[in-house]
Design a protein around this motif. Sequence first.
Motif, PDB file in Angstrom:
ATOM      1  N   LYS A  32       0.829  -1.209   0.000  1.00 44.30           N
ATOM      2  CA  LYS A  32       0.000   0.000   0.000  1.00 44.30           C
ATOM      3  C   LYS A  32       0.861   1.256   0.000  1.00 44.30           C
ATOM      4  O   LYS A  32       0.611   2.199  -0.766  1.00 44.30           O
ATOM      5  CB  LYS A  32      -0.923  -0.004   1.225  1.00 44.30           C
ATOM      6  N   VAL A  33       1.891   1.272   0.836  1.00 41.76           N
ATOM      7  CA  VAL A  33       2.771   2.441   0.914  1.00 41.76           C
ATOM      8  C   VAL A  33       3.563   2.606  -0.374  1.00 41.76           C
ATOM      9  O   VAL A  33       3.656   3.717  -0.925  1.00 41.76           O
ATOM     10  CB  VAL A  33       3.736   2.325   2.115  1.00 41.76           C
ATOM     11  N   CYS A  34       4.130   1.521  -0.887  1.00 36.47           N
ATOM     12  CA  CYS A  34       4.969   1.609  -2.087  1.00 36.47           C
ATOM     13  C   CYS A  34       4.157   1.971  -3.330  1.00 36.47           C
ATOM     14  O   CYS A  34       4.660   2.671  -4.219  1.00 36.47           O
ATOM     15  CB  CYS A  34       5.712   0.291  -2.302  1.00 36.47           C
ATOM     16  N   ASN A  35       2.925   1.518  -3.404  1.00 35.98           N
ATOM     17  CA  ASN A  35       2.067   1.898  -4.530  1.00 35.98           C
ATOM     18  C   ASN A  35       1.729   3.378  -4.519  1.00 35.98           C
ATOM     19  O   ASN A  35       1.434   3.970  -5.555  1.00 35.98           O
ATOM     20  CB  ASN A  35       0.780   1.072  -4.526  1.00 35.98           C
ATOM     21  N   SER A  36       1.789   3.994  -3.331  1.00 39.61           N
ATOM     22  CA  SER A  36       1.535   5.434  -3.235  1.00 39.61           C
ATOM     23  C   SER A  36       2.739   6.248  -3.709  1.00 39.61           C
ATOM     24  O   SER A  36       2.612   7.444  -4.006  1.00 39.61           O
ATOM     25  CB  SER A  36       1.187   5.821  -1.789  1.00 39.61           C
ATOM     26  N   SER A  61       4.340   6.758  -6.524  1.00 42.05           N
ATOM     27  CA  SER A  61       4.136   6.508  -7.953  1.00 42.05           C
ATOM     28  C   SER A  61       5.363   6.789  -8.814  1.00 42.05           C
ATOM     29  O   SER A  61       5.432   6.335  -9.963  1.00 42.05           O
ATOM     30  CB  SER A  61       2.945   7.334  -8.458  1.00 42.05           C
ATOM     31  N   ASP A  62       6.319   7.527  -8.292  1.00 46.70           N
ATOM     32  CA  ASP A  62       7.524   7.859  -9.068  1.00 46.70           C
ATOM     33  C   ASP A  62       8.597   6.785  -8.978  1.00 46.70           C
ATOM     34  O   ASP A  62       9.687   6.957  -9.543  1.00 46.70           O
ATOM     35  CB  ASP A  62       8.111   9.197  -8.594  1.00 46.70           C
ATOM     36  N   TYR A  63       8.297   5.682  -8.269  1.00 47.72           N
ATOM     37  CA  TYR A  63       9.308   4.653  -8.043  1.00 47.72           C
ATOM     38  C   TYR A  63       8.768   3.261  -8.354  1.00 47.72           C
ATOM     39  O   TYR A  63       7.573   2.986  -8.220  1.00 47.72           O
ATOM     40  CB  TYR A  63       9.779   4.674  -6.585  1.00 47.72           C
ATOM     41  N   LYS A  64       9.675   2.396  -8.752  1.00 48.35           N
ATOM     42  CA  LYS A  64       9.393   0.965  -8.805  1.00 48.35           C
ATOM     43  C   LYS A  64       9.829   0.368  -7.465  1.00 48.35           C
ATOM     44  O   LYS A  64      10.596   0.988  -6.725  1.00 48.35           O
ATOM     45  CB  LYS A  64      10.199   0.300  -9.932  1.00 48.35           C
ATOM     46  N   TYR A  65       9.348  -0.814  -7.159  1.00 44.57           N
ATOM     47  CA  TYR A  65       9.806  -1.444  -5.931  1.00 44.57           C
ATOM     48  C   TYR A  65       9.791  -2.960  -6.052  1.00 44.57           C
ATOM     49  O   TYR A  65       9.112  -3.543  -6.899  1.00 44.57           O
ATOM     50  CB  TYR A  65       8.960  -0.992  -4.738  1.00 44.57           C
ATOM     51  N   GLU A  66      10.578  -3.584  -5.202  1.00 45.65           N
ATOM     52  CA  GLU A  66      10.559  -5.028  -5.015  1.00 45.65           C
ATOM     53  C   GLU A  66      10.524  -5.283  -3.519  1.00 45.65           C
ATOM     54  O   GLU A  66      11.043  -4.482  -2.736  1.00 45.65           O
ATOM     55  CB  GLU A  66      11.795  -5.689  -5.639  1.00 45.65           C
ATOM     56  N   HIS A  67       9.891  -6.367  -3.127  1.00 43.93           N
ATOM     57  CA  HIS A  67       9.830  -6.724  -1.712  1.00 43.93           C
ATOM     58  C   HIS A  67      10.481  -8.081  -1.537  1.00 43.93           C
ATOM     59  O   HIS A  67       9.968  -9.105  -2.015  1.00 43.93           O
ATOM     60  CB  HIS A  67       8.374  -6.749  -1.218  1.00 43.93           C
ATOM     61  N   ILE A  68      11.629  -8.087  -0.871  1.00 43.44           N
ATOM     62  CA  ILE A  68      12.390  -9.318  -0.658  1.00 43.44           C
ATOM     63  C   ILE A  68      12.163  -9.819   0.769  1.00 43.44           C
ATOM     64  O   ILE A  68      12.449  -9.111   1.740  1.00 43.44           O
ATOM     65  CB  ILE A  68      13.897  -9.077  -0.871  1.00 43.44           C
ATOM     66  N   PHE A  69      11.637 -11.022   0.878  1.00 43.57           N
ATOM     67  CA  PHE A  69      11.514 -11.678   2.181  1.00 43.57           C
ATOM     68  C   PHE A  69      12.633 -12.701   2.291  1.00 43.57           C
ATOM     69  O   PHE A  69      12.785 -13.562   1.417  1.00 43.57           O
ATOM     70  CB  PHE A  69      10.170 -12.392   2.314  1.00 43.57           C
ATOM     71  N   ILE A  70      13.427 -12.616   3.337  1.00 50.67           N
ATOM     72  CA  ILE A  70      14.448 -13.634   3.575  1.00 50.67           C
ATOM     73  C   ILE A  70      14.072 -14.396   4.833  1.00 50.67           C
ATOM     74  O   ILE A  70      14.036 -13.851   5.936  1.00 50.67           O
ATOM     75  CB  ILE A  70      15.871 -13.036   3.663  1.00 50.67           C
ATOM     76  N   ASP A  71      13.725 -15.662   4.634  1.00 55.87           N
ATOM     77  CA  ASP A  71      13.233 -16.496   5.740  1.00 55.87           C
ATOM     78  C   ASP A  71      14.359 -17.339   6.314  1.00 55.87           C
ATOM     79  O   ASP A  71      15.111 -17.976   5.588  1.00 55.87           O
ATOM     80  CB  ASP A  71      12.107 -17.404   5.243  1.00 55.87           C
ATOM     81  N   ASN A  72      14.428 -17.348   7.645  1.00 57.16           N
ATOM     82  CA  ASN A  72      15.528 -18.013   8.347  1.00 57.16           C
ATOM     83  C   ASN A  72      15.164 -19.446   8.712  1.00 57.16           C
ATOM     84  O   ASN A  72      15.323 -19.865   9.856  1.00 57.16           O
ATOM     85  CB  ASN A  72      15.893 -17.208   9.599  1.00 57.16           C
ATOM     86  N   SER A  73      14.644 -20.178   7.717  1.00 62.67           N
ATOM     87  CA  SER A  73      14.285 -21.588   7.889  1.00 62.67           C
ATOM     88  C   SER A  73      13.167 -21.767   8.914  1.00 62.67           C
ATOM     89  O   SER A  73      13.299 -22.517   9.893  1.00 62.67           O
ATOM     90  CB  SER A  73      15.512 -22.417   8.292  1.00 62.67           C
ATOM     91  N   SER A  74      12.046 -21.089   8.672  1.00 63.96           N
ATOM     92  CA  SER A  74      10.878 -21.184   9.564  1.00 63.96           C
ATOM     93  C   SER A  74      10.343 -22.612   9.600  1.00 63.96           C
ATOM     94  O   SER A  74      10.401 -23.341   8.606  1.00 63.96           O
ATOM     95  CB  SER A  74       9.771 -20.242   9.095  1.00 63.96           C
ATOM     96  N   ASN A  75       9.772 -22.987  10.733  1.00 65.12           N
ATOM     97  CA  ASN A  75       9.171 -24.315  10.853  1.00 65.12           C
ATOM     98  C   ASN A  75       7.665 -24.237  11.078  1.00 65.12           C
ATOM     99  O   ASN A  75       7.049 -25.201  11.517  1.00 65.12           O
ATOM    100  CB  ASN A  75       9.846 -25.123  11.970  1.00 65.12           C
TER     101      ASN A  75
END
Length: 236
Positions: free
Chosen positions: A28-32, A34-48
């Motif tokens: 929601k924040v990144c879509n606001s 509008s002058d920027y592109k974005y990527e969202h990287i999740f790095i998971d620490n081997s969740s169980n």
Amino acid sequence: MGKKMISIVTPCFNEEDNIEEIYRSVKKVCNSLSDYKYEHIFIDNSSNDQTIIILRKIAMNDKKVKVIVNTRNFGIIRSGYYGLLQSSGDAVINIAADLQDPPEIITDFVKKWNDGYKVVLGIKEKSEESYILYRIREFYYNLVNKLSDAELIKNFTGFGLYDKKMIDILRNIDDPYPYLRGMITEFGFKPAVIKYKQPSRKKGYTKNNFYTLYDLAMLGITNHSKVPLRMATFSG
């Protein structure tokens, strides 16, 4: 000239109750912006728990989401640091998965970045965490700054924006146990500061037990002070 890219990096471990909400809030924040592109990287620490399943489902439906799954739990310090290095943005924002880093502040980070700052830090001015824990943190920062050759920034947890120039510097550092909070003060970039009130965790439970907090504290002291080495030498 094309739009600049902003990378959002979210380290996570057993955050099945929060993953979808942090994803939606950041989107929601990144879509606001509008002058920027974005990527969202999740790095998971081997969740169980169900965290990895939820992340993969999100990534299937949103090409802006990338998921890195560690083969084992490498600890919060190394996993989060590695996530920053996998970013491709002109600026990288590190934000926790537990929603205690308010996503709406991303807008303020980007404004300061546009003003020319290469580093923008989120500083906890107030916190809804326990009074005792808050005071322990205060004692720790005061102790480290008395022992350290470089002053650590109080109430800074890593939540902030880092320009690509700084990320490139990090890529050239060969440190098996990097302490990002301390590196900030050593690179020479003058940081902008955004103060915020840290909310309490609403869902799930903290993964920072006594051992992890102690490990962070000792890493901060040994990485930025010669006092422990001198004491050991003197004792020997």
